[in-house]
Every structure is written in structure tokens, then in C-alpha cells.
Motif scaffolding. Structure first.
Motif, PDB file in Angstrom:
ATOM      1  N   ASP A  89      -5.641 138.895 -16.808  1.00  7.94           N
ATOM      2  CA  ASP A  89      -4.384 139.352 -17.405  1.00  7.94           C
ATOM      3  C   ASP A  89      -4.114 138.754 -18.773  1.00  7.94           C
ATOM      4  OD1 ASP A  89      -3.958 140.716 -15.063  1.00  7.94           O
ATOM      5  OD2 ASP A  89      -2.127 139.658 -14.498  1.00  7.94           O
ATOM      6  N   ASP A  90      -3.437 139.523 -19.604  1.00 11.38           N
ATOM      7  CA  ASP A  90      -2.728 139.130 -20.823  1.00 11.38           C
ATOM      8  C   ASP A  90      -3.379 139.625 -22.112  1.00 11.38           C
ATOM      9  OD1 ASP A  90      -0.685 137.965 -19.421  1.00 11.38           O
ATOM     10  OD2 ASP A  90      -1.489 135.931 -19.575  1.00 11.38           O
ATOM     11  N   GLY A  91      -4.677 139.394 -22.316  1.00  6.19           N
ATOM     12  CA  GLY A  91      -5.301 139.823 -23.553  1.00  6.19           C
ATOM     13  C   GLY A  91      -5.555 138.727 -24.562  1.00  6.19           C
ATOM     14  N   TYR A  92      -5.565 137.456 -24.124  1.00  8.10           N
ATOM     15  CA  TYR A  92      -5.948 136.357 -25.006  1.00  8.10           C
ATOM     16  C   TYR A  92      -7.414 136.526 -25.438  1.00  8.10           C
ATOM     17  CZ  TYR A  92      -1.833 133.411 -23.987  1.00  8.10           C
ATOM     18  OH  TYR A  92      -0.565 132.884 -23.887  1.00  8.10           O
ATOM     19  N   ALA A  93      -7.714 136.052 -26.642  1.00 11.77           N
ATOM     20  CA  ALA A  93      -9.083 136.162 -27.154  1.00 11.77           C
ATOM     21  C   ALA A  93     -10.071 135.383 -26.291  1.00 11.77           C
ATOM     22  CB  ALA A  93      -9.145 135.671 -28.603  1.00 11.77           C
ATOM     23  N   ASP A  94      -9.629 134.255 -25.723  1.00 14.05           N
ATOM     24  CA  ASP A  94     -10.573 133.467 -24.922  1.00 14.05           C
ATOM     25  C   ASP A  94     -10.994 134.192 -23.647  1.00 14.05           C
ATOM     26  OD1 ASP A  94      -8.529 132.691 -22.842  1.00 14.05           O
ATOM     27  OD2 ASP A  94      -7.698 131.509 -24.472  1.00 14.05           O
ATOM     28  N   GLU A  95     -10.265 135.232 -23.270  1.00 13.60           N
ATOM     29  CA  GLU A  95     -10.637 135.983 -22.081  1.00 13.60           C
ATOM     30  C   GLU A  95     -11.865 136.866 -22.311  1.00 13.60           C
ATOM     31  OE1 GLU A  95      -6.029 136.027 -20.466  1.00 13.60           O
ATOM     32  OE2 GLU A  95      -6.918 137.884 -21.227  1.00 13.60           O
ATOM     33  N   LEU A  96     -12.248 137.024 -23.563  1.00 14.51           N
ATOM     34  CA  LEU A  96     -13.507 137.713 -23.840  1.00 14.51           C
ATOM     35  C   LEU A  96     -14.686 136.937 -23.259  1.00 14.51           C
ATOM     36  CD1 LEU A  96     -12.787 138.683 -27.553  1.00 14.51           C
ATOM     37  CD2 LEU A  96     -12.844 140.262 -25.594  1.00 14.51           C
ATOM     38  N   LEU A  97     -14.514 135.629 -23.099  1.00  9.34           N
ATOM     39  CA  LEU A  97     -15.559 134.819 -22.472  1.00  9.34           C
ATOM     40  C   LEU A  97     -15.752 135.224 -21.018  1.00  9.34           C
ATOM     41  CD1 LEU A  97     -14.483 131.362 -23.954  1.00  9.34           C
ATOM     42  CD2 LEU A  97     -16.436 132.756 -24.677  1.00  9.34           C
ATOM     43  N   ALA A  98     -14.651 135.610 -20.368  1.00  5.25           N
ATOM     44  CA  ALA A  98     -14.764 136.082 -18.987  1.00  5.25           C
ATOM     45  C   ALA A  98     -15.589 137.360 -18.933  1.00  5.25           C
ATOM     46  CB  ALA A  98     -13.375 136.316 -18.393  1.00  5.25           C
ATOM     47  N   ALA A  99     -15.388 138.251 -19.906  1.00  5.52           N
ATOM     48  CA  ALA A  99     -16.166 139.494 -19.939  1.00  5.52           C
ATOM     49  C   ALA A  99     -17.654 139.193 -20.083  1.00  5.52           C
ATOM     50  CB  ALA A  99     -15.683 140.381 -21.085  1.00  5.52           C
ATOM     51  N   GLN A 100     -17.979 138.176 -20.890  1.00  9.02           N
ATOM     52  CA  GLN A 100     -19.382 137.805 -21.052  1.00  9.02           C
ATOM     53  C   GLN A 100     -19.973 137.293 -19.744  1.00  9.02           C
ATOM     54  OE1 GLN A 100     -19.735 135.076 -24.367  1.00  9.02           O
ATOM     55  NE2 GLN A 100     -18.513 136.381 -25.719  1.00  9.02           N
ATOM     56  N   VAL A 101     -19.190 136.503 -19.020  1.00  6.60           N
ATOM     57  CA  VAL A 101     -19.670 135.990 -17.726  1.00  6.60           C
ATOM     58  C   VAL A 101     -19.859 137.135 -16.741  1.00  6.60           C
ATOM     59  CG1 VAL A 101     -19.068 134.563 -15.737  1.00  6.60           C
ATOM     60  CG2 VAL A 101     -18.660 133.703 -18.054  1.00  6.60           C
ATOM     61  N   PHE A 102     -18.883 138.033 -16.678  1.00  7.26           N
ATOM     62  CA  PHE A 102     -19.007 139.166 -15.764  1.00  7.26           C
ATOM     63  C   PHE A 102     -20.248 139.995 -16.088  1.00  7.26           C
ATOM     64  CE2 PHE A 102     -14.066 139.329 -15.460  1.00  7.26           C
ATOM     65  CZ  PHE A 102     -14.075 138.212 -14.639  1.00  7.26           C
ATOM     66  N   ALA A 103     -20.444 140.269 -17.373  1.00  8.25           N
ATOM     67  CA  ALA A 103     -21.595 141.081 -17.777  1.00  8.25           C
ATOM     68  C   ALA A 103     -22.906 140.394 -17.423  1.00  8.25           C
ATOM     69  CB  ALA A 103     -21.527 141.369 -19.280  1.00  8.25           C
ATOM     70  N   ALA A 104     -22.953 139.075 -17.583  1.00  8.33           N
ATOM     71  CA  ALA A 104     -24.168 138.329 -17.271  1.00  8.33           C
ATOM     72  C   ALA A 104     -24.525 138.432 -15.792  1.00  8.33           C
ATOM     73  CB  ALA A 104     -24.008 136.871 -17.678  1.00  8.33           C
ATOM     74  N   HIS A 105     -23.519 138.589 -14.953  1.00 11.49           N
ATOM     75  CA  HIS A 105     -23.758 138.722 -13.516  1.00 11.49           C
ATOM     76  C   HIS A 105     -23.825 140.180 -13.068  1.00 11.49           C
ATOM     77  CE1 HIS A 105     -23.462 134.494 -12.200  1.00 11.49           C
ATOM     78  NE2 HIS A 105     -22.651 134.350 -13.227  1.00 11.49           N
ATOM     79  N   GLY A 106     -23.700 141.101 -14.033  1.00 11.38           N
ATOM     80  CA  GLY A 106     -23.810 142.513 -13.696  1.00 11.38           C
ATOM     81  C   GLY A 106     -22.636 143.058 -12.922  1.00 11.38           C
TER      82      GLY A 106
END
Length: 332
Positions: A89-106
Motif C-alpha cells: 500500500d501507499d506508493g512510496y518509491a522504496d516499495e519498488l524494491l518489493a516489486a523487484q523481490v516479487f519479480a525475482a521469485h516469479g
């Protein structure tokens, strides 16, 4: 070590989680907020995990469960399945790191964006309260419209004081949030943080479009992140419709999922639901803990379990026994 940590460790050490996770069926949704570590301009309660901890947690969950996209998951899936979804939730820039982690795990994550902070970056009201609360004088704050009983900081930690002020904002600010923050600045003697310093705190629209290109889901989270139930029906309609409209405009596609700010059972009401229907929202997420799909799930009250810095052991135990560990520990 907290009581929750001790119980989770006992469950996992004994290997009981392998049996426990066979005891439930449905969709369990974990909700994250910020990724990293707080600075003095941040509300520390909003930090869910470091990148390293999130990577460990997602890997642990992916090894044991089917991770599905929250927005497209069938809430009434008849299969005897245990499915987990991951939202942010929210849209902070640091949450893009979560997207990278999710993508790395497929796996696909779902990101709910506060559109006003993307359009006009500024410090979120909870971060401003965290900053201003450090100036509460030793003799406390006198009773007023925001704090009918005043605030006596004696016997309270700085975290307690911050949370009391945060609760006062949620309960009484409504459409007068700026007045509340100006009042708090005045009584604490601390200037409100410089808006210019907030530019890099939030995702840009290019970042949001990048989430979609990387296969993530994107949904609405209002324009200014108010507690919707404290607003009148028209103000709620504006917050919802303008948020969804901006996302559709910038992404050039239909967007039909939404997460309630704060997400407690009293932070949205019938007027909120009416606003969601009018805006074409198909599914909305609360923050009330628990499972979805066992007896049919209200599409405007899809339950989520918050993550606020818990260890991988607690995440593992929560996924194994959501009825025990899945109750709300804190609201954002």
C-alpha cells in the motif's frame, strides 16, 4: 522476544507448522507497506521489512504455498487449495524494491497507489505527525478539539505519544487535516517538514507504469489517504473516483481494485461502498486480518493480514495458522 515470536518459534521448531498449514483452505492476503529502514522524517510503524527480510519471507511462502495475484484470484475457488497473495500500500518509491523481490521469485504483487502523492509529492500526514510529535513538551498538551482530554506524555514512550496523536488525527481530522497539522506544529514548536524534500519519496507515474510492465497489479488507494468514513458521502466519492480516474488515465487501461486507507472495520462505510460501485471498483481490500473464501467473501471487504517488521518465523507461523496469528496486530 515478544509473546508472538515465542509462540511462532515453538510452532516452527516443533515442525507443527507442516501439519497446521493443512488445516485451512482459501486465500490469505499479506499486506506490506514500506521497505527499508525509517529516517527521522518517517513514521517507523509503516516499515514492513528490509529488502533482505522480504526476500526471505517471499521465498519461504513460495516454497510452501501457491502465491496468486490478489486482484485476479478467485475468491470462491472450489479447489481444496491454500493460496497466498501479496499486496503493498501507499506508493512510496522504496516499495519498488518489493516489486523487484516479487519479480525475482516469479510472483505477482498488487500495489495500491495514493495518486495525489504521485501527482504532487508531499509528506504524508502520518510522517508529519511522526516528525512533529517529537516536540511535544514535557508538560504535555492541553485539552482542545483535537485532544478533548489533552495529552500527558509522562509514563508514555515517544512511540506511544506519536500513536496517540496519530489516533487523534484519524478520529477527528476528517477534511481538516491541514488544520490539525498546523495546530500540532504550533503547540510543539516544530516547523512542518519542507515539501521540497518529499519529491523523491513517492513513485512517479513512470514508476507506476513500470510496475505494470513488470507484471504487477496496480489499484487505487484514494487521492490523499484520508480515513474515508470520516468524510461525507460527496468527499468520499471524490477521493475514490479521482483516484481511480487518474490510474486509468496514466495506465491507459481499466483499473478496478482498491484498498481502504487504514482498512479497519470502521474506516469505511456504506457511503464508501456506494462510491466504489459508482467508480467501477470490482474488489476492495480491508486490513482486518483473517482468511477469504471459506464461506464466501464480500468483494468489498477482502481481508488482509498486515506485516510490520515481523520475523520470517512469524510470517511462516501466520501462513500455517492464520486463525491464530492472522488477527490485526496494528493498523497502518
Amino acid at each position: 522476544m515478544s509473546r508472538t515470536e515465542k509462540l511462532a518459534a515453538l510452532l516452527c521448531t516443533a515442525g507443527l507448522d507442516r501439519l497446521a498449514r493443512l488445516s485451512w483452505r482459501g486465500l490469505l492476503v499479506f499486506n506490506y507497506h514500506r521497505i527499508g529502514r525509517p529516517t527521522e522524517l518517517d513514521d517507523p510503524d509503516l516499515f514492513s521489512a528490509t529488502v533482505e527480510d522480504l526476500d526471505t519471507q517471499v521465498g519461504l511462502l513460495a516454497d510452501r504455498f501457491e502465491i496468486v495475484a490478489a486482484g485476479s484470484a478467485d475468491l470462491r475457488d472450489g479447489r481444496p487449495s491454500r493460496r497466498i497473495a501479496l499486496t503493498v500500500d501507499d506508493g512510496y518509491a522504496d516499495e519498488l524494491l518489493a516489486a523487484q523481490v516479487f519479480a525475482a521469485h516469479g510472483v505477482t504483487g498488487s500495489f495500491f497507489v495514493t495518486t495525489g502523492y504521485v501527482d504532487h509529492p508531499r509528506h504524508a500526514w502520518w510522517d508529519e505527525i511522526a516528525w512533529l510529535s517529537r516536540g511535544v513538551p514535557a508538560d504535555g498538551l492541553a485539552p482542545c478539539e483535537w485532544l478533548p482530554d489533552g495529552l500527558d506524555p509522562s509514563g508514555h514512550s515517544p512511540d506511544d505519544v506519536r500513536r496517540l496523536l496519530n489516533g487523534a488525527y484519524k478520529a477527528r481530522a476528517g477534511e481538516r487535516g491541514e488544520e490539525f497539522l498546523d495546530w500540532l506544529s504550533g503547540v510543539t514548536g516544530r516547523e512542518r517538514p519542507d515539501v521540497g524534500e518529499a519529491k523523491d519519496r513517492w513513485m512517479s507515474w513512470d514508476d507506476v507504469r513500470g510496475l505494470r510492465r513488470d507484471g504487477m497489479e496496480v489499484g487505487g488507494h484514494t487521492v490523499t489517504h484520508p480515513i474515508l468514513s470520516t468524510l461525507d458521502a460527496e468527499a468520499q466519492r471524490v477521493e475514490v473516483s479521482q483516484s481511480m480516474g487518474r490510474l486509468r488515465e496514466e495506465l491507459d487501461e481499466d483499473v478496478d481494485t482498491f484498498a481502504y486507507p487504514v482498512g479497519a472495520s470502521d474506516s469505511f462505510d456504506d457511503a464508501t461502498r456506494d462510491a466504489l460501485r459508482a467508480a467501477g471498483v470490482r474488489r476492495a481490500y480491508s486490513f482486518c486480518g483473517g482468511l477469504n473464501g471459506r464461506r464466501g467473501t464480500d468483494p468489498f471487504d477482502v481481508r488482509r493480514v498486515g506485516v510490520f517488521g515481523e520475523s520470517a518465523t512469524v510470517i511462516r507461523a501466520t501462513a500455517a495458522l492464520p486463525a491464530v496469528f492472522g488477527a490485526p496486530r496494528r493498523y497502518a
